[in-house]
Design an enzyme around this catalytic site. Structure first.
Site, PDB file in Angstrom:
ATOM      1  N   ASP A 306       3.032   0.815  -8.041  1.00 52.90           N
ATOM      2  CA  ASP A 306       3.003   0.143  -6.935  1.00 52.90           C
ATOM      3  C   ASP A 306       4.114   1.024  -6.044  1.00 52.90           C
ATOM      4  O   ASP A 306       5.185   1.367  -6.420  1.00 52.90           O
ATOM      5  CB  ASP A 306       3.708  -1.407  -6.914  1.00 52.90           C
ATOM      6  CG  ASP A 306       4.102  -1.802  -5.698  1.00 52.90           C
ATOM      7  OD1 ASP A 306       3.310  -2.397  -4.976  1.00 52.90           O
ATOM      8  OD2 ASP A 306       5.372  -2.011  -5.732  1.00 52.90           O
ATOM      9  N   GLU A 372      -0.399   3.730  -5.687  1.00 56.42           N
ATOM     10  CA  GLU A 372      -0.482   3.042  -4.241  1.00 56.42           C
ATOM     11  C   GLU A 372       0.415   3.984  -3.291  1.00 56.42           C
ATOM     12  O   GLU A 372       1.668   3.918  -3.430  1.00 56.42           O
ATOM     13  CB  GLU A 372      -0.068   1.578  -4.294  1.00 56.42           C
ATOM     14  CG  GLU A 372      -0.403   1.029  -3.014  1.00 56.42           C
ATOM     15  CD  GLU A 372       0.982  -0.017  -2.613  1.00 56.42           C
ATOM     16  OE1 GLU A 372       0.660  -0.984  -1.756  1.00 56.42           O
ATOM     17  OE2 GLU A 372       2.021   0.251  -2.883  1.00 56.42           O
TER      18      GLU A 372
END
Ligand code: GLC
Ligand code: MG
Length: 676
Positions: A306, A372
């Site tokens: 993330d 990401e």
């Protein structure tokens, strides 16, 4: 009667033989063998002819004869030669065979938002047991790889992206045992599970932060540099260190939060309850690696890392350049030059890859990693690493999300989007495409249902791995009737399983976010759509395309972007030894398209056969390439036999910069795959 006859007459030939040869037949025969080649020495009349069931002695006698020895040597030689040939063929086959594809290449990656997938205990929030109870659904859909948004212990300020304990499961979702059960059950079914991994920040409730922020905490010394602490410019809470902005600047603009205990500011790229970890501290980097190892040991197959672009900040603390100084400061109004995608990040990500590679040494085990990062395509694709230093297996591709609303989806814009990813991605690497996720408006809401179908055809027939955000396959739309506690709630509402109360998400509960009425009013639910006798319903379209995609030409073939106008796009998937697949999409919802593809591409054969249309389903009709129709808003797949390899598109000189493949593979005359 001759010995020979007697031997056959009697059922005890050895006895007959022994009486003929002497008292000790064995000795005699041995003698005979010593002079075996000299038949006269044991006169042929004394030796019976070979017969079924003859004793070893007679057998040995004959086997020493010259012509038998020759025959035997020739046979032995032939056997050895055959073994050698077979062995080299196996080696050659292995050498020319392409490596098997990984689960994150063969299956779409289906994103499960655990809070909203299925609530097994009627507390209103989805849970791990709920997901486990739906594994048949994935199998039926043709999906084997699932990514779960965070399920770690968390105060849920940012729906799990604020982690309080990286080694435990939040009670909302169940227990660690439930997670292990899910992993095991998925593995038993040949499925793979990817977890979210959040390296940039923890929750402010994490014990590291408690110790770090509190100088009188017994562990303060150990943890004091786990976060990014900076002095005030004027000694007070008003002396914000610089103009760095929080991503959620609609809620809180400055990314600096004053801490009374420490009398310092700490940095948070996201909510103030998500303090950024200090990855310049080797101890923090080690903690993160230990967390990876912990989940690897529990059997997790991979990680979606993330907000990776945020894990380092410039230490000089200069202001980020402002886009428009006449406007107020906000995340959108600064260039994040000193807060995102700092160069040192790549070393850290490469290090994680090394660790995950070590965790992939058992056969059949591969610890996947994707990153990401939202940024320009050249910045994002850098997270694949280089040929020498590998980073992510997939750098997540959000270009189709960035493309905007339906009117922006034209043949030309879609083609340039595909080309920009393919040209920026390091060669030999594997692309991926997503059209929705938990941070962005749902694809049907952005594009409308018909264009969302075109987007599905696109992502499932281009080369690379498609992502599917839960509910996308049934055409779920944003539910605007939900609490606005988070601006992304509309795309996170419960999965619509049936037309029943709460859409079958839970039976008797108040879901954490309201279920969209469309499960009832528009038939947008799994049960009704599965029963619908309509090949082109969103769910059937997805099922069909997922199955179509398992064809080797789609999985491994070269992608050539043939042609685009504002109205339409055409591309082909091709591989020597297989039929080529042409994909034609008309993005104009009002106008039919007709093109003469043979005028444009003389290497095409006269005709092909129609495979599938997003409007009419499957068909085997013939398609003449000099006049191909596409109805308004139609995507179609046509397959055709290539008239010799020279006619492949990737062999045409004008296509050199429009054809892409991770590895060139062919189907040879034996029907086997080989690298070519
Ligand atoms: C990522 C997540 C998003 C989250 C943010 C902070 O962008 O996708 O949902 O809010 O990181 O962790
Ligand atoms: Mg950071």
């Amino acid at each position: 009667m001759s010995v020979e006859n007697r031997a056959y007459e009697n059922d005890v030939p050895v006895t007959s033989f022994s009486t003929t040869v002497g008292d000790d037949p064995y000795e005699e025969v041995q003698l005979g063998f010593e002079k075996a080649d000299v038949e006269s020495s044991v006169g042929s009349s004394q030796i019976p002819k070979p017969y079924a069931g003859m004793p070893k002695e007679i057998l040995l006698h004959y086997s020493r004869r010259r012509h038998f020895v020759w025959a035997r040597n020739i046979l032995t030689g032939a056997v050895i030669l055959t073994i050698l040939i077979l062995f080299s063929m196996v080696i050659a086959l292995i050498a020319v065979s392409p490596a098997c594809q990984y689960y994150w290449q063969t299956s779409p990656i289906y994103q499960v938002y655990p809070k909203s997938f299925r609530d097994s205990d009627n507390d209103g929030t989805g849970d791990l047991k709920g997901i486990q109870g739906k594994l048949d659904y994935f199998e039926n859909l043709g999906v084997t790889t699932i990514w779960l948004n965070p399920v770690y212990k968390s105060p849920q300020k940012d729906n799990g992206y604020d982690i309080e304990d990286y080694r435990d499961i939040d009670p909302l979702f169940g227990t660690l045992q439930d997670m292990e059960d899910l992993i095991n059950e998925m593995h038993n079914r040949g499925m793979k599970i990817i977890m979210d991994f959040v390296p940039n920040h923890s929750s402010d409730q994490h014990q590291w932060f408690n110790a770090s922020s509190n100088p009188s905490h017994p562990d303060h010394e150990t943890f004091k540099d786990y976060y990014i602490w900076v002095n005030s410019t004027n000694g007070t809470s008003a002396g914000t260190p610089n103009n760095w902005q929080s991503v959620f600047s609609d809620v809180e603009t400055s990314a600096w939060e004053w801490n009374e205990n420490r009398q310092q500011f700490y940095y948070h790229a996201f909510y103030k309850e998500q303090p950024d970890l200090n990855l310049r501290n080797p101890a923090v980097q080690q903690e993160l690696k230990d967390i990876f190892s912990y989940w690897v040991d529990l059997g997790v197959d991979g990680f979606r890392c993330d907000a990776v672009g945020f894990i380092l900040e410039a230490t000089h603390l200069r202001d980020n350049p402002v886009v428009d100084p006449t406007k107020p400061l906000s995340y959108e109004n600064v260039y994040p030059d000193y807060t995102e995608n700092q160069m040192g990040i790549h070393d850290i990500v490469a290090d994680w890859k090394v660790l995950l590679k070590k965790g992939s040494s058992e056969p059949g085990v591969y610890r996947f990693m994707e990153t990401e990062v939202y940024d320009d395509v050249d910045v994002v694709t850098r997270y694949y690493g280089t040929e020498i230093v590998q980073e992510a297996d997939l750098a997540m591709n959000f270009l189709f999300i960035d493309l905007g609303s339906g009117s922006q989806w034209t043949g030309t814009s879609v083609e340039s989007t595909v080309l920009s990813w393919m040209r920026n991605m390091p060669s030999g690497r594997w692309p991926n495409w997503v059209i929705g996720n938990h941070d962005n408006s749902r694809v049907v809401t952005r594009l409308g249902e018909q264009k969302a179908k075109l987007a599905a055809v696109l992502t499932l027939t281009l080369s690379g791995t498609p992502g599917i955000y839960y509910g996308e396959e049934i055409g779920m739309i944003n539910n605007l009737n939900v609490s606005d506690s988070d601006f992304r709630n509309p795309e996170r509402t419960p999965m619509q399983w049936s037309a029943e109360v709460n859409a079958g998400f839970c039976s008797n509960c108040t879901p954490w976010l309201d279920v969209s009425d469309t499960h009832e009013t528009a038939g947008l639910n799994v049960e009704d759509l599965s029963n619908a006798n309509d090949q082109t319903s969103m769910l059937n379209l997805y099922k069909y395309l997922i199955q179509l995609r398992s064809d080797v030409t789609f999985l491994r073939g070269t992608l050539c972007m043939l042609y685009a106008t504002d109205q339409m796009i055409a591309f082909v998937r091709e591989m020597p030894g297989t039929e080529s697949k042409l994909v034609l999409i008309n993005f104009d919802l009002n106008k039919q398209a007709r093109i003469n593809l043979r005028d444009l591409f003389p290497n095409l054969p006269v005709s092909g056969s129609f495979v599938f249309s997003s409007l009419t389903g499957q068909s085997g009709e013939q398609v003449m390439f000099d006049s191909v129709d596409a109805e308004p808003g139609e995507a179609k797949v046509v397959q055709f036999k290539v008239g010799g390899n020279a006619n492949l598109f990737n062999k045409q000189s004008n296509m050199a910069d429009r054809c892409f493949t991770a590895k060139k593979v062919c189907v040879n005359v034996l029907g086997l795959l080989e690298v070519c």
